[in-house]
Design a protein around this motif. Structure first.
Motif, PDB file in Angstrom:
ATOM      1  N   SER A   1      -1.778  -6.987 -15.998  1.00 20.92           N
ATOM      2  CA  SER A   1      -0.736  -7.887 -16.487  1.00 20.92           C
ATOM      3  C   SER A   1       0.481  -7.099 -16.947  1.00 20.92           C
ATOM      4  O   SER A   1       0.478  -5.861 -16.996  1.00 20.92           O
ATOM      5  N   ALA A   2       1.519  -7.829 -17.304  1.00 25.65           N
ATOM      6  CA  ALA A   2       2.805  -7.204 -17.610  1.00 25.65           C
ATOM      7  C   ALA A   2       2.747  -6.327 -18.845  1.00 25.65           C
ATOM      8  O   ALA A   2       2.081  -6.638 -19.835  1.00 25.65           O
ATOM      9  N   LEU A   3       3.496  -5.222 -18.778  1.00 27.16           N
ATOM     10  CA  LEU A   3       3.676  -4.238 -19.852  1.00 27.16           C
ATOM     11  C   LEU A   3       2.354  -3.672 -20.364  1.00 27.16           C
ATOM     12  O   LEU A   3       2.164  -3.457 -21.553  1.00 27.16           O
ATOM     13  N   GLN A   4       1.451  -3.416 -19.410  1.00 28.64           N
ATOM     14  CA  GLN A   4       0.269  -2.608 -19.654  1.00 28.64           C
ATOM     15  C   GLN A   4       0.425  -1.337 -18.812  1.00 28.64           C
ATOM     16  O   GLN A   4       0.859  -1.403 -17.657  1.00 28.64           O
ATOM     17  N   LEU A   5       0.096  -0.199 -19.393  1.00 26.61           N
ATOM     18  CA  LEU A   5       0.102   1.037 -18.625  1.00 26.61           C
ATOM     19  C   LEU A   5      -1.249   1.144 -17.926  1.00 26.61           C
ATOM     20  O   LEU A   5      -2.276   1.354 -18.572  1.00 26.61           O
ATOM     21  N   ALA A   6      -1.254   0.966 -16.615  1.00 21.94           N
ATOM     22  CA  ALA A   6      -2.490   1.019 -15.839  1.00 21.94           C
ATOM     23  C   ALA A   6      -2.619   2.412 -15.228  1.00 21.94           C
ATOM     24  O   ALA A   6      -1.915   2.744 -14.263  1.00 21.94           O
ATOM     25  N   ILE A   7      -3.494   3.225 -15.805  1.00 22.62           N
ATOM     26  CA  ILE A   7      -3.731   4.577 -15.297  1.00 22.62           C
ATOM     27  C   ILE A   7      -4.643   4.479 -14.083  1.00 22.62           C
ATOM     28  O   ILE A   7      -5.714   3.853 -14.137  1.00 22.62           O
ATOM     29  N   LEU A   8      -4.233   5.083 -12.969  1.00 19.07           N
ATOM     30  CA  LEU A   8      -5.043   5.058 -11.756  1.00 19.07           C
ATOM     31  C   LEU A   8      -6.035   6.209 -11.767  1.00 19.07           C
ATOM     32  O   LEU A   8      -5.677   7.351 -12.079  1.00 19.07           O
ATOM     33  N   ALA A   9      -7.275   5.886 -11.446  1.00 12.61           N
ATOM     34  CA  ALA A   9      -8.333   6.896 -11.451  1.00 12.61           C
ATOM     35  C   ALA A   9      -8.061   7.957 -10.394  1.00 12.61           C
ATOM     36  O   ALA A   9      -7.581   7.654  -9.294  1.00 12.61           O
ATOM     37  N   ASN A  10      -8.385   9.203 -10.725  1.00 12.47           N
ATOM     38  CA  ASN A  10      -8.256  10.311  -9.778  1.00 12.47           C
ATOM     39  C   ASN A  10      -9.535  10.408  -8.956  1.00 12.47           C
ATOM     40  O   ASN A  10     -10.377  11.284  -9.172  1.00 12.47           O
ATOM     41  N   ASP A  11      -9.677   9.498  -8.015  1.00 13.49           N
ATOM     42  CA  ASP A  11     -10.871   9.396  -7.178  1.00 13.49           C
ATOM     43  C   ASP A  11     -10.619  10.147  -5.876  1.00 13.49           C
ATOM     44  O   ASP A  11      -9.772   9.741  -5.075  1.00 13.49           O
ATOM     45  N   PRO A  12     -11.335  11.248  -5.623  1.00 10.84           N
ATOM     46  CA  PRO A  12     -11.068  12.017  -4.406  1.00 10.84           C
ATOM     47  C   PRO A  12     -11.363  11.241  -3.123  1.00 10.84           C
ATOM     48  O   PRO A  12     -10.871  11.615  -2.054  1.00 10.84           O
ATOM     49  N   ALA A  13     -12.148  10.161  -3.236  1.00  8.58           N
ATOM     50  CA  ALA A  13     -12.444   9.357  -2.049  1.00  8.58           C
ATOM     51  C   ALA A  13     -11.341   8.351  -1.739  1.00  8.58           C
ATOM     52  O   ALA A  13     -11.341   7.734  -0.671  1.00  8.58           O
ATOM     53  N   ALA A  14     -10.421   8.155  -2.679  1.00  6.48           N
ATOM     54  CA  ALA A  14      -9.323   7.199  -2.488  1.00  6.48           C
ATOM     55  C   ALA A  14      -8.088   7.934  -1.975  1.00  6.48           C
ATOM     56  O   ALA A  14      -7.757   9.014  -2.466  1.00  6.48           O
ATOM     57  N   ASP A  15      -7.412   7.338  -1.021  1.00  5.27           N
ATOM     58  CA  ASP A  15      -6.248   8.001  -0.428  1.00  5.27           C
ATOM     59  C   ASP A  15      -4.926   7.319  -0.786  1.00  5.27           C
ATOM     60  O   ASP A  15      -3.887   7.659  -0.231  1.00  5.27           O
ATOM     61  N   GLY A  16      -4.960   6.372  -1.708  1.00  5.54           N
ATOM     62  CA  GLY A  16      -3.729   5.711  -2.121  1.00  5.54           C
ATOM     63  C   GLY A  16      -4.023   4.567  -3.062  1.00  5.54           C
ATOM     64  O   GLY A  16      -5.084   4.512  -3.685  1.00  5.54           O
ATOM     65  N   VAL A  17      -3.077   3.642  -3.148  1.00 10.15           N
ATOM     66  CA  VAL A  17      -3.256   2.489  -4.031  1.00 10.15           C
ATOM     67  C   VAL A  17      -2.765   1.244  -3.301  1.00 10.15           C
ATOM     68  O   VAL A  17      -1.812   1.286  -2.525  1.00 10.15           O
ATOM     69  N   ARG A  18      -3.445   0.126  -3.566  1.00  9.85           N
ATOM     70  CA  ARG A  18      -3.064  -1.161  -2.982  1.00  9.85           C
ATOM     71  C   ARG A  18      -2.838  -2.153  -4.107  1.00  9.85           C
ATOM     72  O   ARG A  18      -3.712  -2.355  -4.956  1.00  9.85           O
TER      73      ARG A  18
ATOM     74  N   GLU B   1       0.833  -1.194   0.000  1.00  6.11           N
ATOM     75  CA  GLU B   1       0.000   0.000   0.000  1.00  6.11           C
ATOM     76  C   GLU B   1       0.872   1.250   0.000  1.00  6.11           C
ATOM     77  O   GLU B   1       1.888   1.307   0.703  1.00  6.11           O
ATOM     78  N   GLN B   2       0.440   2.234  -0.792  1.00  7.94           N
ATOM     79  CA  GLN B   2       1.159   3.506  -0.858  1.00  7.94           C
ATOM     80  C   GLN B   2       0.152   4.644  -0.830  1.00  7.94           C
ATOM     81  O   GLN B   2      -0.690   4.759  -1.731  1.00  7.94           O
ATOM     82  N   PRO B   3       0.201   5.502   0.184  1.00  4.78           N
ATOM     83  CA  PRO B   3      -0.646   6.699   0.148  1.00  4.78           C
ATOM     84  C   PRO B   3      -0.261   7.581  -1.032  1.00  4.78           C
ATOM     85  O   PRO B   3       0.925   7.673  -1.393  1.00  4.78           O
ATOM     86  N   LEU B   4      -1.247   8.214  -1.643  1.00  2.00           N
ATOM     87  CA  LEU B   4      -1.006   9.108  -2.775  1.00  2.00           C
ATOM     88  C   LEU B   4      -1.734  10.420  -2.548  1.00  2.00           C
ATOM     89  O   LEU B   4      -2.897  10.433  -2.149  1.00  2.00           O
ATOM     90  N   ALA B   5      -1.051  11.507  -2.840  1.00  2.00           N
ATOM     91  CA  ALA B   5      -1.705  12.809  -2.844  1.00  2.00           C
ATOM     92  C   ALA B   5      -2.596  12.892  -4.088  1.00  2.00           C
ATOM     93  O   ALA B   5      -2.728  11.938  -4.846  1.00  2.00           O
ATOM     94  N   ALA B   6      -3.200  14.034  -4.282  1.00  2.00           N
ATOM     95  CA  ALA B   6      -4.091  14.221  -5.436  1.00  2.00           C
ATOM     96  C   ALA B   6      -3.260  14.419  -6.701  1.00  2.00           C
ATOM     97  O   ALA B   6      -3.304  15.454  -7.359  1.00  2.00           O
ATOM     98  N   HIS B   7      -2.471  13.401  -7.036  1.00  4.98           N
ATOM     99  CA  HIS B   7      -1.563  13.463  -8.172  1.00  4.98           C
ATOM    100  C   HIS B   7      -1.990  12.474  -9.241  1.00  4.98           C
ATOM    101  O   HIS B   7      -2.675  11.486  -8.960  1.00  4.98           O
ATOM    102  N   ASN B   8      -1.561  12.726 -10.466  1.00  2.24           N
ATOM    103  CA  ASN B   8      -1.745  11.734 -11.519  1.00  2.24           C
ATOM    104  C   ASN B   8      -0.798  10.571 -11.249  1.00  2.24           C
ATOM    105  O   ASN B   8       0.341  10.772 -10.818  1.00  2.24           O
ATOM    106  N   ALA B   9      -1.277   9.344 -11.510  1.00  5.94           N
ATOM    107  CA  ALA B   9      -0.477   8.176 -11.146  1.00  5.94           C
ATOM    108  C   ALA B   9      -0.762   7.028 -12.104  1.00  5.94           C
ATOM    109  O   ALA B   9      -1.845   6.916 -12.673  1.00  5.94           O
ATOM    110  N   PHE B  10       0.246   6.161 -12.257  1.00  6.19           N
ATOM    111  CA  PHE B  10       0.069   4.956 -13.061  1.00  6.19           C
ATOM    112  C   PHE B  10       0.967   3.847 -12.532  1.00  6.19           C
ATOM    113  O   PHE B  10       1.919   4.087 -11.774  1.00  6.19           O
ATOM    114  N   VAL B  11       0.640   2.626 -12.936  1.00 12.06           N
ATOM    115  CA  VAL B  11       1.398   1.437 -12.553  1.00 12.06           C
ATOM    116  C   VAL B  11       1.777   0.687 -13.820  1.00 12.06           C
ATOM    117  O   VAL B  11       0.961   0.555 -14.738  1.00 12.06           O
TER     118      VAL B  11
END
Length: 288
Positions: free
Chosen positions: A223-240, A198-208
Motif C-alpha cells: 500500500s501507499a507510503l510503505q517502504l517495501a524492501i525486496l528480498a535478495n533472492d538469487p533465484a529471482a531475476d527481477g521484480v513484477r 516487469e523490471q530485470p534486476l541485477a544482484a542489487h539491493n532494491a525497494f519499492v
C-alpha cells in the motif's frame, strides 16, 4: 518511445522481505515530511542512505524550506511531483526544480546549499533520496544539474504502463543519470488498473515505494507510503508489479558499496576521522 515490450521480461519476481511504515518528522526550517529510509536501513539498502517523502497543500508545512546547510560525501536526488523549489549553492549553481522535474546534486568534498519554495500556496509533493559515494569519490568536486520534466527519458509499454527513467536503464532506455560505482536504478512507474510491469534486476539491493493506489508483488499487497524492501533472492531475476487500481510507484535499486558508513547529520564518510574533518572544514569555511 514505444518499445515492443515482450509479455515476460523476467522468470521469477523477487518477493517482499518487509514493509516498513515511514515516520513523520520535520527538517530544514520546519518542513514536514515522512522519513521512509532511515539510518537503521543503510547497511541493508546500501548504497542508499535516506529517503524522505513530502506532500502537503498547507503552505505552513513547507513554506520555510531548507535554508543554507552543508553536505559532504554523498549525492541527493530530489524528484518534484508537484511544486516549485529554488536551489542555490556555494559552488555557484542555481536553478528551479518544478513539477515533474529532478534535481541531482553531488555534494562530494562539500557544498552549502539552500532549497526554498517558489510558491506561497498550492501543493508541494515529492521525494528526496540520498545516494552514497564510494570512498574514492567522497572528496570529488561538487556537481549539480536540473532535469525538467520534459527532458526526462520516458516510455510506455504495450499494456499502457508509463515509465520515467530517472537513473539507470529500463527496457533499453537510458535514464537521465548513470553512476558506474553504485549503478542506481530509479524508475517512476504509472500503472493503469490491472496493469503489470516487469523490471530485470541485477544482484542489487532494491525497494519499492507506492505513492498512489496499491500494487501486488509476488502475491503480497503493498500500500501507499510503505517502504517495501525486496528480498535478495538469487533465484529471482527481477521484480513484477501488478496494480489492483490505478497506481504509481518508485522502484529503486543499486549496487552496494560494502564500505563503512559513518553519518553525522549532513556528512556521510567512512570513518569518524572523516566526520571530524568535515565538521572542522565547515566551521572554518573550507567547504566549496
Amino acid at each position: 518511445m514505444n518499445p515492443q515490450t515482450p509479455l515476460t521480461l523476467i522468470q521469477r519476481s523477487r518477493s517482499v522481505e518487509a514493509q516498513l511504515a515511514g515516520h513523520a518528522t520535520s527538517d530544514g526550517a520546519g518542513v514536514r515530511l515522512t522519513r521512509l529510509l532511515t539510518q537503521k536501513l543503510q547497511r541493508r539498502l546500501d548504497p542508499f542512505l535516506l529517503l524522505d517523502a513530502f506532500g502537503s497543500d498547507d503552505p505552513d508545512d513547507y513554506i520555510a524550506g531548507f535554508p543554507d546547510h552543508p553536505h559532504r560525501g554523498f549525492e541527493t536526488i530530489t524528484y518534484m511531483l508537484e511544486g516549485r523549489m529554488r536551489h542555490r549553492d556555494s559552488a555557484g549553481h542555481e536553478g528551479v526544480l518544478a513539477t515533474g522535474g529532478v534535481q541531482w546534486m553531488t555534494a562530494g568534498r562539500g557544498v552549502i546549499h539552500s532549497e526554498i519554495p517558489e510558491q506561497e500556496a498550492g501543493r508541494m509533493e515529492g521525494f528526496q533520496l540520498w545516494l552514497n559515494l564510494p570512498a574514492a569519490d567522497k572528496l570529488c568536486a561538487p556537481w549539480y544539474k536540473d532535469f525538467p520534466a520534459a527532458e526526462l527519458p520516458r516510455y510506455r509499454t504495450q499494456s499502457g504502463v508509463a515509465v520515467t527513467v530517472i537513473a539507470g536503464a529500463s527496457q533499453g532506455l537510458a535514464g537521465a543519470v548513470t553512476r558506474p560505482a553504485t549503478q542506481p536504478l530509479y524508475l517512476d512507474i504509472d500503472l493503469p488498473a490491472g496493469g503489470a510491469f516487469e523490471q530485470p534486476l541485477a544482484a542489487h539491493n532494491a525497494f519499492v515505494v507506492v505513492y498512489r493506489g496499491a500494487v501486488e508483488i509476488a502475491g503480497e499487497d503493498v500500500s501507499a507510503l510503505q517502504l517495501a524492501i525486496l528480498a535478495n533472492d538469487p533465484a529471482a531475476d527481477g521484480v513484477r508489479l501488478v496494480a489492483r487500481e490505478a497506481s504509481r510507484a518508485l522502484l529503486v535499486a543499486g549496487q552496494p558499496l560494502h564500505e563503512p558508513i559513518v553519518q553525522q547529520g549532513p556528512f556521510v564518510m567512512n570513518d569518524e576521522q572523516g566526520i571530524h574533518q568535515a565538521i572542522k572544514d565547515y566551521r572554518n569555511g573550507r567547504l566549496a
